[in-house]
Write an enzyme that holds these catalytic residues in place. Structure first.
Site, short mmCIF file in Angstrom:
data_model
loop_
_atom_site.label_atom_id
_atom_site.label_comp_id
_atom_site.label_asym_id
_atom_site.label_seq_id
_atom_site.Cartn_x
_atom_site.Cartn_y
_atom_site.Cartn_z
N ASP A 114 0.84 -1.19 0.00
CA ASP A 114 0.00 0.00 0.00
C ASP A 114 0.88 1.24 0.00
OD1 ASP A 114 -2.77 0.86 0.02
OD2 ASP A 114 -2.29 1.83 1.90
N TYR A 120 1.19 5.81 -0.45
CA TYR A 120 0.84 7.06 0.24
C TYR A 120 1.04 8.17 -0.79
CZ TYR A 120 1.29 10.32 4.31
OH TYR A 120 1.15 11.31 5.27
N HIS A 122 -3.68 14.36 0.76
CA HIS A 122 -3.78 13.51 1.96
C HIS A 122 -2.53 13.66 2.83
CE1 HIS A 122 -4.57 10.09 4.55
NE2 HIS A 122 -3.45 9.51 4.16
N ARG A 154 1.80 17.30 12.72
CA ARG A 154 3.01 18.14 12.84
C ARG A 154 2.64 19.58 12.52
NH1 ARG A 154 4.28 13.80 9.78
NH2 ARG A 154 4.33 15.06 7.86
N GLU A 213 -9.99 4.25 4.41
CA GLU A 213 -9.14 4.94 3.45
C GLU A 213 -9.65 4.58 2.06
OE1 GLU A 213 -4.96 4.37 4.06
OE2 GLU A 213 -4.94 5.66 5.84
N GLU A 240 -9.33 4.10 -1.58
CA GLU A 240 -8.18 3.86 -2.44
C GLU A 240 -8.57 3.13 -3.72
OE1 GLU A 240 -4.68 2.29 -0.66
OE2 GLU A 240 -5.09 3.10 1.33
N ASP A 242 -8.77 0.56 2.65
CA ASP A 242 -7.69 0.19 3.58
C ASP A 242 -8.12 0.57 5.00
OD1 ASP A 242 -5.23 -0.49 4.69
OD2 ASP A 242 -4.34 1.46 4.22
N ARG A 278 -6.57 3.80 13.85
CA ARG A 278 -5.64 4.91 14.03
C ARG A 278 -4.95 4.90 15.40
NH1 ARG A 278 -4.68 6.19 8.88
NH2 ARG A 278 -6.54 6.93 7.79
N GLN A 329 -2.34 2.17 15.24
CA GLN A 329 -1.31 2.62 14.31
C GLN A 329 -0.39 3.67 14.93
OE1 GLN A 329 -2.94 4.35 10.77
NE2 GLN A 329 -0.95 4.82 9.85
N TYR A 372 3.66 2.58 15.02
CA TYR A 372 4.29 2.78 13.70
C TYR A 372 5.72 3.32 13.76
CZ TYR A 372 3.96 7.90 13.24
OH TYR A 372 4.13 9.24 13.37
N LYS A 375 -3.21 -1.90 10.46
CA LYS A 375 -3.63 -2.00 9.06
C LYS A 375 -3.93 -3.43 8.63
CE LYS A 375 -2.72 2.30 7.43
NZ LYS A 375 -3.62 3.11 6.59
N THR A 423 -8.50 -5.63 4.60
CA THR A 423 -8.50 -4.71 3.48
C THR A 423 -9.58 -5.19 2.52
OG1 THR A 423 -6.12 -4.32 3.68
CG2 THR A 423 -7.15 -3.73 1.58
N THR A 443 -4.50 6.59 0.26
CA THR A 443 -5.74 7.35 0.39
C THR A 443 -5.85 8.42 -0.69
OG1 THR A 443 -5.62 7.05 2.77
CG2 THR A 443 -7.12 8.74 1.97
N GLU A 464 -9.06 12.79 8.17
CA GLU A 464 -9.05 14.11 7.57
C GLU A 464 -10.43 14.78 7.64
OE1 GLU A 464 -6.72 13.93 3.59
OE2 GLU A 464 -7.35 11.88 4.07
#
Length: 401
Positions: A117, A119, A124, A133, A191, A193, A225, A229, A232, A236, A245, A249, A338, A352
């Site tokens: 998968d 990104y 996104h 951040r 997600e 996708e 997906d 969260r 994760q 991660y 994850k 799926t 995503t 999001e």
């Protein structure tokens, strides 16, 4: 209305013909099927009845033999199928092998070999960066514009549309907690996708260049997906997604061949950073696809992400996935990552859409930050087809249990 008389403009008309696998009521035997309107054609049975040389290839319980046959066979079989369902002389022979979709069970259409998968949506990635951040000078990580970021998933938990998704359990730790706790995820997400299905394999140690994308990728499907969260977020660092994850799926029961999407090909977004030669697609044919995705929770549309905005293309993802010499296997599946557009109504995840739970969605079934038990998520999509038609992708649906 007879099955051959598909209404004009039907997005599952003869210009589409996606592949799937089905079984009839009271039978465990699985057959390769091709969707035509609201019917499915038993492709193997029709091939035998017409004396086709492709009968053996199509009379299988999954798509893997067809996938492995390669691009020439894919084009030949598609050309033959189009004739079988459009030429009046074939009607009497073919119609007995058409079954209403309401009378069959659809299965996972191919045996998944490996699952990767990516990104690849800049919208996104920037949203995620701003959420986690907010004080960073750049919401993208330093490597994002130089390579398609990805991770390896778990092929054995790829499930067909309609399969219930059990809420996963695992470790989670809020920033204010001193130690982690164990239990069901409370931040279960989606997600939106697109998944790409590999047909022809490649040998170990031999990278697949951009120009060979269509020689190896058979088609695409919608993909959800599912993402826990909270699990994760705790796991991660430093190696990336794992249990958050790998529990499920979901993919569509129908694989749309790339040849059905020639009219949906579009140019990739303008590159803002120079690319290394193996990823430089400036001299390649348009690598993007104009797919219009719709995401609904409990029947209420919450987002409409446009796939045409994806920064990294499927060809670039394939090239990067193999540039180290990793081999391809028939049935490999890789997700686009995503799909999110520039506006709030085009975001492809609840992370999001609710800005990490701070801005709940108002649904007819109540407010949502993340998924609750019993919620059903359905993704649909269409693409421009020939002569003003639409090409529909098979939907992918899952209910949380």
């Amino acid at each position: 209305m007879p099955p051959f008389d598909v209404p004009e403009g039907d997005p599952f008309g003869p210009h589409n013909l996606p592949y799937g696998v089905f079984s009839r009521a009271g039978s465990s035997e699985r057959s390769v099927g091709v969707r035509l309107g609201d019917h499915v054609l038993d492709a193997g049975a029709a091939a035998r009845a017409l004396g086709s040389p492709y009968a053996e290839l199509l009379a299988r319980p999954n798509l893997n033999p067809l996938l492995a046959a390669g691009r020439t066979a894919w084009s030949d079989v598609r050309r033959a199928l189009t004739g079988w369902v459009t030429v009046p002389a074939h009607r009497e022979t073919v119609e007995p092998h058409l079954y209403p979709l309401s009378e069959v069970t659809l299965h996972l259409p191919f045996e998944v070999a490996d699952y990767v998968d990516f990104y690849a949506s800049e919208n996104h990635a920037r949203n995620v960066g701003q959420i986690f951040r907010p004080d960073a000078a750049d919401s993208l990580t330093p490597n994002w514009k130089h390579l398609p970021i990805g991770y390896h998933g778990r092929a054995g938990t790829v499930v067909v549309s309609g399969t219930e998704v059990v809420r996963p359990s695992g470790q989670r730790k809020a920033p204010t907690d001193t130690v982690p706790a164990f239990g069901p995820s409370v931040r279960l997400d989606i997600e939106a996708e697109v998944g790409f299905v590999v047909g022809a394999p490649s040998p170990l140690g031999t990278p697949v260049p951009l120009a060979d994308f269509r020689d190896h990728v058979f088609g695409l499907c919608l993909l959800n997906d599912w993402s826990a969260r909270d699990i994760q977020a705790w796991e991660y660092v430093p190696l990336g997604p794992f249990l958050g994850k790998s529990f499920a799926t979901s993919v569509s029961a129908w694989v749309t061949p790339l040849d059905a999407l020639d009219d949906a090909r579009v140019a990739s977004p303008v590159r803002t950073h120079p690319l290394l030669p193996y990823l430089d697609d400036s001299a390649e044919d348009p690598g993007g696809y104009d797919l219009r995705i719709s995401v609904a929770i409990n029947g209420h549309v919450v987002s409409e992400p446009p796939f045409s905005t994806m920064y990294w293309t499927a060809a670039q993802q394939l090239a990067h996935m193999t540039v180290n010499g990793a081999s391809l296997r028939t049935g490999d599946l890789y997700g686009s990552g995503t799909v999110s557009g520039p506006s709030p109504q085009e975001r492809g995840s609840l992370l999001e859409l609710t800005w990490n739970g701070r801005e709940p969605l108002e649904l007819p079934t109540g407010k949502r930050t993340f998924l609750e038990d019993g919620d059903e998520v359905t993704m649909t999509a269409w693409a421009p087809g020939p002569n003003g038609t639409r090409v529909a992708l098979g939907e992918v649906t899952g209910r949380i249990r």
